[in-house]
Design a protein around this motif. Structure first.
Motif, mmCIF file in Angstrom:
data_model
loop_
_atom_site.group_PDB
_atom_site.id
_atom_site.type_symbol
_atom_site.label_atom_id
_atom_site.label_comp_id
_atom_site.label_asym_id
_atom_site.label_seq_id
_atom_site.Cartn_x
_atom_site.Cartn_y
_atom_site.Cartn_z
ATOM 1 N N PRO A 170 0.765 -1.055 0.028
ATOM 2 C CA PRO A 170 0.057 -0.086 -0.033
ATOM 3 C C PRO A 170 0.953 1.309 -0.078
ATOM 4 C CG PRO A 170 -0.201 -1.110 2.116
ATOM 5 C CD PRO A 170 0.901 -1.713 1.272
ATOM 6 N N GLY B 20 -5.589 4.491 0.052
ATOM 7 C CA GLY B 20 -5.949 3.385 -0.897
ATOM 8 C C GLY B 20 -4.983 3.262 -2.002
ATOM 9 N N VAL C 296 -1.516 2.116 -4.098
ATOM 10 C CA VAL C 296 -0.687 1.164 -3.953
ATOM 11 C C VAL C 296 0.670 1.403 -4.696
ATOM 12 C CG1 VAL C 296 -2.538 -0.655 -4.351
ATOM 13 C CG2 VAL C 296 -1.754 0.389 -6.231
ATOM 14 N N ARG D 74 -5.039 -11.314 -8.211
ATOM 15 C CA ARG D 74 -4.798 -11.599 -6.894
ATOM 16 C C ARG D 74 -3.805 -12.803 -6.687
ATOM 17 N NH1 ARG D 74 -7.525 -7.885 -3.185
ATOM 18 N NH2 ARG D 74 -8.915 -6.586 -4.498
ATOM 19 N N GLU E 237 -3.472 5.336 -7.971
ATOM 20 C CA GLU E 237 -4.860 5.084 -7.326
ATOM 21 C C GLU E 237 -5.783 4.469 -8.184
ATOM 22 O OE1 GLU E 237 -8.408 8.419 -5.701
ATOM 23 O OE2 GLU E 237 -6.625 9.049 -6.934
ATOM 24 N N VAL F 56 -10.450 1.017 -4.490
ATOM 25 C CA VAL F 56 -9.612 0.892 -3.516
ATOM 26 C C VAL F 56 -9.700 2.214 -2.641
ATOM 27 C CG1 VAL F 56 -7.258 0.190 -2.943
ATOM 28 C CG2 VAL F 56 -8.376 -0.799 -4.921
ATOM 29 N N ARG F 57 -10.274 2.334 -1.578
ATOM 30 C CA ARG F 57 -10.342 3.310 -0.802
ATOM 31 C C ARG F 57 -9.770 3.702 0.541
ATOM 32 N NH1 ARG F 57 -15.376 1.872 -2.381
ATOM 33 N NH2 ARG F 57 -16.058 3.143 -4.573
ATOM 34 N N SER F 58 -8.927 2.488 0.723
ATOM 35 C CA SER F 58 -8.554 2.689 2.042
ATOM 36 C C SER F 58 -6.950 1.775 2.044
ATOM 37 C CB SER F 58 -9.299 1.992 3.327
ATOM 38 O OG SER F 58 -9.352 0.466 3.115
ATOM 39 N N GLU G 249 -7.430 -2.045 2.288
ATOM 40 C CA GLU G 249 -7.985 -2.445 0.828
ATOM 41 C C GLU G 249 -6.848 -2.586 0.181
ATOM 42 O OE1 GLU G 249 -11.107 -0.083 -0.519
ATOM 43 O OE2 GLU G 249 -12.601 -0.731 0.729
ATOM 44 N N ALA G 250 -6.072 -1.586 -0.054
ATOM 45 C CA ALA G 250 -4.660 -1.599 -0.654
ATOM 46 C C ALA G 250 -3.940 -2.809 -0.320
ATOM 47 C CB ALA G 250 -4.054 -0.362 -0.730
ATOM 48 N N GLN H 247 -4.615 -5.524 1.159
ATOM 49 C CA GLN H 247 -4.811 -6.775 0.528
ATOM 50 C C GLN H 247 -4.910 -7.028 -0.979
ATOM 51 O OE1 GLN H 247 -9.297 -6.806 1.057
ATOM 52 N NE2 GLN H 247 -9.077 -6.763 3.338
ATOM 53 N N MET H 248 -4.082 -6.146 -1.607
ATOM 54 C CA MET H 248 -3.815 -6.484 -3.061
ATOM 55 C C MET H 248 -2.257 -6.670 -3.189
ATOM 56 S SD MET H 248 -6.051 -3.437 -5.027
ATOM 57 C CE MET H 248 -5.993 -4.380 -6.581
#
Length: 164
Positions: A7, A12, A14, A36, A60, A64-66, A69-70, A72-73
């Motif tokens: 992140p 959010g 990456v 993923r 961006e 993906v807003r947080s 969440e980033a 998790q990617m």
């Protein structure tokens, strides 16, 4: 074309480790395909903004807003459809096109197939594996060792001995 490394920031974004020689290749596109870790499915994601950041990219992505969440990617592969890529020049190849090619030395000995490539700093390395051995050969992808790449025949002829 790259992999999401981490992140970036708290909103959010990456950080992407690009695999292409010209990292601007990814920046120029408004949509990326993301796979993923542990999945086979590719999902198209809108790129809202991307820029170079040191040797990496930061982006961006739509939806993906947080930071969570980033995060998790992390480890996700980043790709573009073949139709979005420019044709390589003569004697240039996309690494994905070399994967799976048979590698044969000057004596006609089949050394294995290209399982992947990596960048060593000095030059790319072919990772060549054979079905009958667990050994992996690392062959520099430079003119001194690569005699010919035949994309039609899916074969790479090399100046590399079987016992190297």
């Amino acid at each position: 074309m790259g992999r999401i490394a981490a992140p970036y920031g708290v909103r959010g974004w990456v950080k992407v480790a690009p695999w292409s020689q010209d990292r601007a290749t990814l920046i120029e596109h408004r949509a990326w395909w993301i796979r993923r870790p542990g999945t086979e499915a590719w999902v198209e994601i809108e790129v809202l903004f991307a820029r170079a950041h040191g040797g990496a990219l930061v982006a961006e992505l739509g939806g993906v807003r947080s930071r969570e969440e980033a995060a998790q990617m992390r480890g996700s592969d980043v790709a573009l459809p073949r139709s979005a890529l420019v044709l390589p020049a003569a004697n240039e190849y996309y690494w994905c096109d070399l994967e799976g090619m048979e590698v044969v030395n000057r004596a006609g000995v089949r050394l294995g197939r290209v399982a992947g490539l990596s960048e060593s700093g000095a030059h790319p390395l072919l990772h060549v594996v054979s079905g009958n051995t667990a050994n992996e050969r690392l062959i520099p992808f430079v003119a001194a060792y690569i005699d010919r790449v035949d994309a039609q025949e899916r074969r790479i002829d090399v100046d590399w001995q079987e016992d190297y």
